[in-house]
Design a protein around this motif. Structure first.
Motif, PDB file in Angstrom:
ATOM      1  N   VAL A 370       0.799  -1.263  -0.021  1.00 23.69           N
ATOM      2  CA  VAL A 370      -0.158   0.007   0.049  1.00 23.69           C
ATOM      3  C   VAL A 370       1.009   1.462   0.130  1.00 23.69           C
ATOM      4  O   VAL A 370       0.609   2.183  -0.660  1.00 23.69           O
ATOM      5  N   LYS A 371       1.891   1.216   0.825  1.00 22.10           N
ATOM      6  CA  LYS A 371       3.065   2.424   0.864  1.00 22.10           C
ATOM      7  C   LYS A 371       3.499   2.898  -0.609  1.00 22.10           C
ATOM      8  O   LYS A 371       3.664   3.831  -0.811  1.00 22.10           O
ATOM      9  N   ARG A 372       3.441   1.849  -1.234  1.00 23.45           N
ATOM     10  CA  ARG A 372       4.401   2.093  -2.463  1.00 23.45           C
ATOM     11  C   ARG A 372       3.309   1.879  -3.785  1.00 23.45           C
ATOM     12  O   ARG A 372       3.666   1.931  -5.092  1.00 23.45           O
ATOM     13  N   ALA A 373       1.957   1.744  -3.574  1.00 26.24           N
ATOM     14  CA  ALA A 373       1.065   1.721  -4.539  1.00 26.24           C
ATOM     15  C   ALA A 373       0.752   3.123  -5.254  1.00 26.24           C
ATOM     16  O   ALA A 373       0.908   4.263  -4.468  1.00 26.24           O
ATOM     17  N   MET A 682      13.761   9.141   9.482  1.00 23.22           N
ATOM     18  CA  MET A 682      13.236  10.193   8.512  1.00 23.22           C
ATOM     19  C   MET A 682      13.768   9.797   6.950  1.00 23.22           C
ATOM     20  O   MET A 682      13.325   9.903   6.013  1.00 23.22           O
ATOM     21  N   LEU A 683      15.045   8.945   6.991  1.00 23.95           N
ATOM     22  CA  LEU A 683      15.586   8.833   5.971  1.00 23.95           C
ATOM     23  C   LEU A 683      14.863   7.797   5.053  1.00 23.95           C
ATOM     24  O   LEU A 683      14.408   7.658   3.785  1.00 23.95           O
ATOM     25  N   LYS A 688      10.680   5.366   1.150  1.00 20.34           N
ATOM     26  CA  LYS A 688       9.661   4.131   1.386  1.00 20.34           C
ATOM     27  C   LYS A 688       8.977   3.740  -0.146  1.00 20.34           C
ATOM     28  O   LYS A 688       8.914   2.637  -0.196  1.00 20.34           O
ATOM     29  N   GLY A 689       9.073   4.676  -0.904  1.00 17.12           N
ATOM     30  CA  GLY A 689       8.493   4.200  -2.234  1.00 17.12           C
ATOM     31  C   GLY A 689       9.293   3.837  -3.569  1.00 17.12           C
ATOM     32  O   GLY A 689       8.773   3.598  -4.437  1.00 17.12           O
ATOM     33  N   GLU A 690      10.768   3.821  -3.153  1.00 17.45           N
ATOM     34  CA  GLU A 690      11.472   3.383  -4.169  1.00 17.45           C
ATOM     35  C   GLU A 690      11.337   1.924  -4.458  1.00 17.45           C
ATOM     36  O   GLU A 690      10.780   1.217  -3.762  1.00 17.45           O
ATOM     37  N   VAL A 691      12.044   1.514  -5.431  1.00 23.33           N
ATOM     38  CA  VAL A 691      11.945  -0.182  -5.751  1.00 23.33           C
ATOM     39  C   VAL A 691      12.860  -0.738  -4.679  1.00 23.33           C
ATOM     40  O   VAL A 691      13.684  -0.049  -3.918  1.00 23.33           O
ATOM     41  N   LEU A 692      12.405  -2.185  -4.696  1.00 28.51           N
ATOM     42  CA  LEU A 692      13.047  -2.950  -3.779  1.00 28.51           C
ATOM     43  C   LEU A 692      14.750  -2.905  -3.807  1.00 28.51           C
ATOM     44  O   LEU A 692      15.405  -2.881  -2.668  1.00 28.51           O
ATOM     45  N   THR A 693      15.281  -2.816  -4.778  1.00 27.49           N
ATOM     46  CA  THR A 693      16.739  -2.981  -4.813  1.00 27.49           C
ATOM     47  C   THR A 693      17.509  -1.536  -4.263  1.00 27.49           C
ATOM     48  O   THR A 693      18.357  -1.682  -3.645  1.00 27.49           O
ATOM     49  N   THR A 694      16.580  -0.420  -4.491  1.00 27.37           N
ATOM     50  CA  THR A 694      17.359   0.655  -3.840  1.00 27.37           C
ATOM     51  C   THR A 694      17.121   0.774  -2.336  1.00 27.37           C
ATOM     52  O   THR A 694      17.688   1.285  -1.482  1.00 27.37           O
ATOM     53  N   ALA A 697      19.632  -1.443  -0.857  1.00 26.46           N
ATOM     54  CA  ALA A 697      21.003  -0.680  -0.578  1.00 26.46           C
ATOM     55  C   ALA A 697      21.040   0.149   0.295  1.00 26.46           C
ATOM     56  O   ALA A 697      22.166   0.304   1.165  1.00 26.46           O
ATOM     57  N   LEU A 698      19.915   1.068   0.614  1.00 25.78           N
ATOM     58  CA  LEU A 698      19.962   1.933   1.734  1.00 25.78           C
ATOM     59  C   LEU A 698      19.920   1.230   3.107  1.00 25.78           C
ATOM     60  O   LEU A 698      20.529   1.772   3.913  1.00 25.78           O
ATOM     61  N   ALA A 699      19.272   0.178   2.974  1.00 26.78           N
ATOM     62  CA  ALA A 699      18.914  -0.536   4.316  1.00 26.78           C
ATOM     63  C   ALA A 699      20.480  -1.075   4.851  1.00 26.78           C
ATOM     64  O   ALA A 699      21.218  -0.919   5.900  1.00 26.78           O
ATOM     65  N   THR A 700      21.310  -1.635   3.603  1.00 27.01           N
ATOM     66  CA  THR A 700      22.628  -1.843   3.863  1.00 27.01           C
ATOM     67  C   THR A 700      23.618  -0.940   4.326  1.00 27.01           C
ATOM     68  O   THR A 700      24.443  -1.085   5.241  1.00 27.01           O
ATOM     69  N   LEU A 701      23.378   0.209   3.537  1.00 26.13           N
ATOM     70  CA  LEU A 701      24.413   1.317   3.807  1.00 26.13           C
ATOM     71  C   LEU A 701      24.382   2.036   5.317  1.00 26.13           C
ATOM     72  O   LEU A 701      25.111   2.460   5.993  1.00 26.13           O
TER      73      LEU A 701
END
Length: 779
Positions: A370-373, A682-683, A688-694, A697-701
């Motif tokens: 829903v968040k990314r719909a 906040m980041l 939150k609406g970006e594609v899964l790969t993004t 990557a953000l979670a890992t960083l």
């Protein structure tokens, strides 16, 4: 064998395999516990099992103090006993059902963990000067275990337990100083087995069934044992999500039922793809489902598209299509259920594989979807989306909790069309009331639904009351029509219902014995809220139930108790008791003159507490951000562990004062932890609406720096102790740290339940700062 006379390479091999074993056991046992017992016992079971690490190190410490006792003899005994108990666990789970008892299973589970605790203490004591390198190897073993678990989860938890027993047994040749050929073969032979796991995971040659037991929450057991149903398992699938079974009863040939870990039954109906075919009585019976009347009353012009969160076996898809919605998107988090549904497309008419026009079933976590719909819906529909299964390493937060928070209602309301509706089917009137209070607290309601109590109505009977939220306020005419039609269906409980503009009064009824009485029409609580008799906060304070609106920072919607669950209290008590006993024993054996030893112990206790207070909230926060439960395991823990390997190896290269390195690293962890409290959320909201790969990557960083920083203090403290001639104390510090980790996990749950994840992480930051201050006094 004295590890001090061995190479660090052999010690590293022992640490790597022991760590891998610990994590495989930690991840696999909850799958077994969730089937053997009610799912909410899983946290207690795994926490007590993990305490075996601390107990094993503690027993090793006491044993090694006696000169006549050989430490290696204790370790070998525990390894043999641990191997036997793991095999016994598998046997009990499948064959010896009389021994399936919570205390028996937990007691057996502690033994292999204790064996690993003893062997890790043995290795770190002998090579305390290389603690940073060994700790990096430890974390690498954990990282490999996560990969093995994800790859081989389809083989089932029992297969993974057998693999654990095998790994345990291969540790023995290292300790007995076997000849080089035997040692080499014993360590190499298991590598091809691991390499074949991806291939084996696609087969089903060995998938024994865990015996279900009678229990309040095991609906699958009752379907199997009920004399009128005699349900038989027709298909099963294992994964990191749990075990999904599909059952069919001879007395109900037109229906099958999915179960996840033996609970949360969801019906799948025989269907030929034609909704106009009235011969299918199973499908047509859905017209009598309480919420169907609410959907049927919606004008056809407002039924363009619908989103169903948690369709399960497909009942809700049929319900929505029968009500006249043209396009249906259905989001299901359990991929195993979808796979089984597609396998049985001949039975369900292809509802899961796109064979039916304008019906699309998507594997995803509903809230994240829903968040990314990118579109709005005329209907968002949720029907009792609770899965009684343990899916996280800490085994306390269920995915569906995030579906009912104040922020979740913001997401739902903002994705409704102008005249769209949010329909939620619940278990009882208490859930309806909590949903209303939660929706009222949302930002969307405060900013756009000025006359909030005119934007919804609630009705239903028995176990399926429902609430319908309207994006556009109801008028008195529509409210009266909804009230009259709902009453006429018979699915109406006056005392638990709410309709705006309806004059409330008491209905005369006859109690047993023809005693006259009166039943209040409309929910007294909702009536009092709507007319201003009391406010939401007053109602929450006065209720015996926990009706506080949950939020993403504390997403425990189904926690209706005002008390911390007994399972958490018990875990805190037991782990805390062992820590106190260790400290008292230490003071007695060393005397007041060695008071500084208590400072050392306090530092290691603080490290164990603080790390779990960080890890537990992070797994939940990033699971919501990444969108699927498995990513909370692979990305969050994987990033922390990979960062930990880097941090631990890096710290081994740093020269100078170890005490300065310890203090500096603790303060660094506190600083990075503070960033995860205030800046990272906040980041995550921005992306939150970006594609899964993004998002991955953000979670890992964002997680890797925390992993790097958090991995430095513990091995540095061990190195510092060794440099001061205190290598003999290393097992004790291992023990205290392990027990403190169990206490920290339970404390994280308790604090998160009562105050939220941010407060739990704030407490961790404070503990790291206190540990840094206490480290200044280490000598």
């Amino acid at each position: 064998m004295d590890f001090r006379k061995t190479t660090a390479l052999r010690a590293s091999l022992v640490v790597f395999k022991a760590s891998m074993l610990v994590w495989l056991m930690e991840l696999s046992l909850p799958r077994v516990y969730s089937l053997l017992f009610d799912y909410h016992y899983t946290f207690l079971s795994i926490s007590l099992a993990l305490s075996g690490l601390g107990l094993g190190a503690g027993v090793y410490h006491v044993w090694s103090k006696h000169e006549r006792r050989k430490p290696v003899s204790l370790v070998l005994s525990l390894l043999l006993l641990g191997t036997a108990t793991v095999l016994l666990l598998v046997l009990i789970s499948t064959q010896i059902t009389l021994l399936i008892n919570l205390y028996v299973i937990v007691g057996l589970s502690i033994v292999p963990f204790a064996a690993c605790g003893a062997i890790l203490a043995h290795a770190f004591k002998a090579h305390s000067g290389k603690a940073s390198i060994l700790y990096a190897v430890d974390l690498a073993g954990a990282l490999v275990a996560i990969g093995l678990y994800v790859i081989s989860a389809p083989l089932g938890a029992l297969f993974l337990l057998l693999l654990c027993a095998f790994v345990l047994f291969t540790l023995i040749p290292i300790l007995v100083r076997a000849h080089r050929p035997l040692l080499a073969w014993s360590q190499v032979v298991w590598i091809p087995i691991l390499a074949l796991l991806p291939l084996a995971a696609g087969t089903s040659y060995w998938q024994p069934r865990i015996a279900l037991q009678p229990g309040q929450h095991k609906e699958m057991f009752h379907m199997q044992q009920h004399p009128g149903r005699n349900g038989e398992v027709v298909a099963s699938e294992w994964s990191s999500f749990g075990r999904t079974d599909l059952l069919q009863s001879k007395s109900e040939p037109d229906r099958m039922v999915f179960f996840t870990d033996g609970s949360a039954g969801s019906s799948m109906f025989r269907f030929n793809g034609d909704y106009s075919d009235t011969s299918n009585t199973a499908i047509q019976m859905l017209r009598y489902f309480p919420a169907f009347s609410a959907l049927a009353l919606i004008p056809p012009t407002e039924k363009q598209n619908a989103l169903i969160i948690g369709p399960g076996g497909g009942r809700d898809i049929h319900l929505v299509r029968l009500a006249g919605y043209e396009v249906v998107d259905a989001v299901e988090v359990n991929g195993d259920l979808l796979n089984l549904g597609r396998t049985f497309s001949w039975f369900n008419g292809g509802i899961f594989d796109g064979a039916l026009p304008n019906i699309k079933v998507i594997e995803a976590e509903g809230r994240g979807f829903v968040k990314r719909a990118k579109q709005n819906y005329d209907l968002i529909y949720l029907s009792i989306p609770i899965i009684k299964s343990s899916r996280s390493p800490e085994a306390f937060a269920l995915t569906e909790n995030f579906l009912f928070t104040t922020e979740a209602f913001d997401d739902y309301f903002s994705h409704l069309s102008e005249r769209g509706r949010l329909v939620i089917v619940t278990h009882d009137e208490a859930e309806v009331l909590k949903l209303v209070l939660t929706a009222k607290r949302s930002d969307y309601a405060n900013n756009h639904l000025s006359q909030f109590y005119n934007h919804f109505y609630a009705a239903g009977a028995g176990m399926n009351p429902f609430v319908v939220f309207h994006n556009t306020a109801l008028d008195s005419t529509l409210a009266n029509v909804l009230h009259d039609v709902t009453m006429a269906t018979g699915n109406f409980n006056p005392a638990g219902a709410w309709f705006p503009f309806i004059q409330a009064h008491d209905i005369p009824v006859l109690l047993s014995g023809n005693v006259p009485s009166e039943m209040p029409m409309l929910s007294e609580e909702l009536r009092g809220l709507s007319d201003g008799t009391y406010g939401p906060d007053e109602l929450v304070s006065a209720s015996n139930l926990n009706l506080s609106p949950p939020r993403d920072d504390s997403p425990f919607f189904y926690n209706f108790s005002r008390e911390i669950p007994a399972v958490i209290d018990l875990t805190i008590f037991i782990s805390g008791l062992f820590i106190v006993l260790f400290i008292l024993w230490r003071i007695r054996s060393n005397g007041v003159r060695r008071a500084h030893s208590s400072v050392w112990g306090s530092v290691f206790i603080g490290l164990g507490l603080a790390f779990m207070l960080v890890e537990v909230p992070l797994v939940q926060r990033f699971t919501l951000f990444l969108g699927r439960p498995i990513y909370g395991l692979t990305i969050v823990l994987g990033s922390l562990l990979a960062g930990g390997v880097i941090g631990s190896l890096f710290s081994s290269k740093i020269g100078g004062s170890l005490r300065s390195l310890l203090v500096g690293s603790l303060l660094t962890v506190a600083l990075v932890g503070a960033a995860h409290i205030f800046a990272v959320p906040m980041l995550l909201e921005v992306f939150k609406g970006e594609v899964l790969t993004t998002r991955m990557a953000l979670a890992t960083l964002t997680l890797a720096p925390l992993g790097i920083a958090a991995a430095i203090p513990f091995p540095t403290a061990l190195r510092y102790a060794g440099s001061l001639g205190m290598s003999g104390e290393v097992p004790l510090y291992w023990s205290l740290n392990g027990l403190a980790a169990v206490l920290g996990a339970a404390t994280a749950v308790a604090v998160s339940l009562s105050a939220g994840f941010a407060i739990a992480m704030s407490l961790a930051v404070v503990l790291y700062i206190l540990a840094a201050m206490m480290s200044l006094f280490l000598r």
